[in-house]
Design an enzyme around this catalytic site. Sequence first.
Site, short mmCIF file in Angstrom:
data_model
loop_
_atom_site.label_atom_id
_atom_site.label_comp_id
_atom_site.label_asym_id
_atom_site.label_seq_id
_atom_site.Cartn_x
_atom_site.Cartn_y
_atom_site.Cartn_z
N ASP A 66 1.07 -1.00 -0.01
CA ASP A 66 -0.07 0.08 0.06
C ASP A 66 1.07 1.15 -0.07
O ASP A 66 0.87 2.19 0.90
CB ASP A 66 -0.79 -0.11 1.37
CG ASP A 66 -0.10 0.10 2.64
OD1 ASP A 66 1.00 -0.31 2.60
OD2 ASP A 66 -0.83 0.21 3.48
N ASP B 30 6.98 1.20 2.50
CA ASP B 30 6.89 0.21 1.42
C ASP B 30 7.70 0.80 0.35
O ASP B 30 8.51 -0.22 -0.10
CB ASP B 30 5.33 0.31 0.80
CG ASP B 30 4.21 0.16 1.75
OD1 ASP B 30 3.82 -0.96 1.61
OD2 ASP B 30 3.84 0.75 2.52
#
Length: 320
Positions: free
Chosen positions: A12, A17
């Site tokens: 996400d 990330d």
Amino acid sequence: MMKKKKLILDVDTGVDDAQAIMVALADPDAEVLAITCCHGNTTLENVLRNTLRVLKICNRLDIPVYRGCPTPLLARKQRAGDLHGKDGLGDVPDPDAPGLELLQKRKAVQAIVRMVKENPGEVTLVAMAPLTNLAVAVQLDPSLPKKLKALYITGGHTEFGGKAAACGRFGFAADPEAAYVVLDRYTCPTYITSQEFSCRNSLPWSFCEQWLAQDTEKAAFMKKITCLSMTSARSADHQTGVTAENGFHSCDTCTVAAAIDDTFVTESDEAAVTVELVGTYTRGAMVLDYEEQLGKKHKAVIVKKADLEKLKQMFMNSLK
């Protein structure tokens, strides 16, 4: 010659990330088959754009990116904008960012099922987002977990008193039903990196400065997108003064590191795991069944400690 680890990254894409993706792409022992995107840190549209931005700076737009689930199974949407910025990448837009026409036509859930089927026993699924895509995938193909090599998950608290939804770390709290399904149905080897693990295995801010000071385009990109979250984290460190948790930590990167390097994790526990779905203050909380009251045969590995020198090297290599 050792075969590369085949990874599917389910993200996400916020700042953490992005760091994890860049670590995976830079590691010679990893082969990223695909990146599947999910709602979470920001809207799905932003996640897709952010993922393509990260791949562009790494010169890896050849890696297929798939559109996944835009909303939780049942829960109300949550965002982590206070940490990652409204767009998920520190609110520093790129006018030359890749367009969404680069996305694959196939949807993320179908792509996960297909790639695992084509590489039975070889694919490691690294889940850094709310677990919605994975929950839908196992509904589509109930035999999917048997074909996976392993599942690595960022999520959960091992102790009460968490920041998101009182007790559930953001990933689980953002879609508790999906987390429940995944922890119940995925019986492949499963590894979980929790919020406590991340905080207690943080790196010094002095290392972070050294990491970002590298004279490369990747380092300049990372410095720009992390400015907001780093400022917030350092301010929180200063206010709390909790020495054990001070410093830079990226739980998603630790999850990727564990998936790539079998020697990265130096201490762990095993327990059957589930997620609380109905508690007023504990909805989304991870439940560790050390006393085996749940009657579940499958146990997850709860990561406790890791080789931080290896983590530092992975971070440094990711921005070269």
